[in-house]
Scaffold this motif. Structure first.
Motif, PDB file in Angstrom:
ATOM      1  N   TYR A  20       0.835  -1.197   0.000  1.00  0.00           N
ATOM      2  CA  TYR A  20       0.000   0.000   0.000  1.00  0.00           C
ATOM      3  C   TYR A  20       0.872   1.251   0.000  1.00  0.00           C
ATOM      4  CZ  TYR A  20      -4.509   2.275   0.716  1.00  0.00           C
ATOM      5  OH  TYR A  20      -5.658   3.015   0.543  1.00  0.00           O
ATOM      6  N   PRO A  21       0.500   2.272  -0.788  1.00  0.00           N
ATOM      7  CA  PRO A  21       1.366   3.451  -0.911  1.00  0.00           C
ATOM      8  C   PRO A  21       1.334   4.344   0.323  1.00  0.00           C
ATOM      9  CG  PRO A  21      -0.655   3.769  -2.160  1.00  0.00           C
ATOM     10  CD  PRO A  21      -0.673   2.349  -1.682  1.00  0.00           C
ATOM     11  N   ALA A  24      -1.328   7.699   0.974  1.00  0.00           N
ATOM     12  CA  ALA A  24      -2.500   7.447   0.138  1.00  0.00           C
ATOM     13  C   ALA A  24      -3.697   8.254   0.640  1.00  0.00           C
ATOM     14  CB  ALA A  24      -2.830   5.958   0.131  1.00  0.00           C
ATOM     15  N   GLY A  33      -9.476   1.886  -1.742  1.00  0.00           N
ATOM     16  CA  GLY A  33      -8.114   2.398  -1.748  1.00  0.00           C
ATOM     17  C   GLY A  33      -7.928   3.301  -2.944  1.00  0.00           C
ATOM     18  N   VAL A  35      -5.128   6.502  -5.063  1.00  0.00           N
ATOM     19  CA  VAL A  35      -3.909   7.302  -5.211  1.00  0.00           C
ATOM     20  C   VAL A  35      -4.323   8.732  -5.529  1.00  0.00           C
ATOM     21  CG1 VAL A  35      -2.456   5.391  -5.975  1.00  0.00           C
ATOM     22  CG2 VAL A  35      -3.736   6.717  -7.670  1.00  0.00           C
TER      23      VAL A  35
END
Length: 311
Positions: A20-21, A24, A33, A35
């Motif tokens: 997972y970034p 985020a 989720g 970006v």
């Protein structure tokens, strides 16, 4: 250690952060989720299920396909993302009738159309039984996380509370729903609420409710607050179906599959939230508030943690 030993929630807690970034728009494990892209975010959600586990008595492939898109869209809308497109992953036995597969996709396409979105293809695979995965995406200018602070007000959006639970109970009890058209409609065509987008910028947090209201409220409590329910929406048809208030409350708390949203509202924003909801035609029900502490209570009595889980 087996999956049944730890349960679905613990499994997701361990898996969600993988890859997972950082930074985020939403934390790992939220309803969707995404970006950051420019000044906003693009959110993505994937949901999957076995046909036999969700097809209630009287449902066909059209309704199950509709439900698949609805489930995915509900998560996006709870995060203030407008669904724009969906893809399907189909697992189909090789001896399945072509017409069955077509109706499954037609139902998904109809749900997408009603949301102002499109089907954008997908994938087909051979499988031992019919299963479906749905992915949906959409933009969100201000993604709404799961968040609650002591003093926030608890609102339930929509009018399917208890109705879907009644339909599920009817399925397992072999009861007919001809006398309860709103209950049948709520379960067969649970279209998520685009009207939620009218509340952008006013809410503290929001969660999709599909595993049962009680489970969703326990997830709110895990944010570090106590949830105090003061009232529950008891529709006349749910009361008639259940045969009493206690039974109807159980359908509201433990029904599941509502694809509605639980909203956390700062007290100083309540009047504006109500005004915008009324203007958008969004039903809202004030169910209680959150405070300091932990746990979920209804009029001072503990609410057991029960809800749907895969393991």
């Amino acid at each position: 250690m087996r999956l049944r030993d730890i349960g679905e929630r613990a499994l997701l807690k361990g898996l969600a952060p993988l890859g997972y970034p950082e930074g985020a728009p939403l934390p790992p494990g939220d309803d969707a989720g995404g970006v950051w892209v420019g000044e906003g975010a693009w959110l993505l959600k994937t949901d999957g299920f076995l046909y036999r586990e969700v097809a209630l008595k009287g449902m066909g492939p059209f309704e199950v396909g509709f439900r698949g898109v609805a489930a995915t869209a509900s998560d996006l809308l709870a995060k203030m993302a407008r669904p724009l497109g969906f893809t399907l992953g189909l697992f189909l036995p090789e001896d399945l009738e072509v017409a069955f597969a077509r109706r499954l996709v037609e139902g998904a396409a109809e749900a997408a159309r009603r949301l102002g979105a499109f089907l954008l293809g997908g994938d087909t695979n051979r499988g031992p039984e019919v299963a479906l995965t749905v992915s949906g995406f959409g933009p969100a200018r201000a993604p709404l996380p799961r968040k609650a602070l002591p003093g926030d007000l608890l609102y339930l959006a929509g009018d399917r509370w208890g109705r879907v639970g009644a339909a599920i109970r009817a399925h397992y009890q072999g009861r007919a729903l001809e006398a309860f058209p709103l209950i049948r409609e709520a379960a067969f065509y649970p279209l998520p609420r685009l009207e939620l987008l009218a509340l952008e910028g006013l809410l503290r947090g929001a969660l999709d409710s599909s595993d049962g209201l009680a489970e969703t409220l326990w997830q709110v409590s895990e944010l570090g607050v106590r949830v105090d329910l003061e009232a529950l929406p008891l529709h006349p048809d749910v009361l008639a179906f259940a045969g009493g208030e206690e039974e109807a409350r159980a359908l509201v708390l433990y029904g599941g599959e509502e694809f509605e949203a639980v909203l956390l509202v700062p007290p100083d924003r309540e009047s504006e939230v109500l005004a915008r909801a009324e203007g958008a035609g969004l039903p809202l029900f004030r169910a209680g508030r959150v405070g300091e502490g932990e746990g979920v209570y209804f009029r001072g009595e503990p609410v057991p943690r029960q809800g749907y889980t895969h393991f």
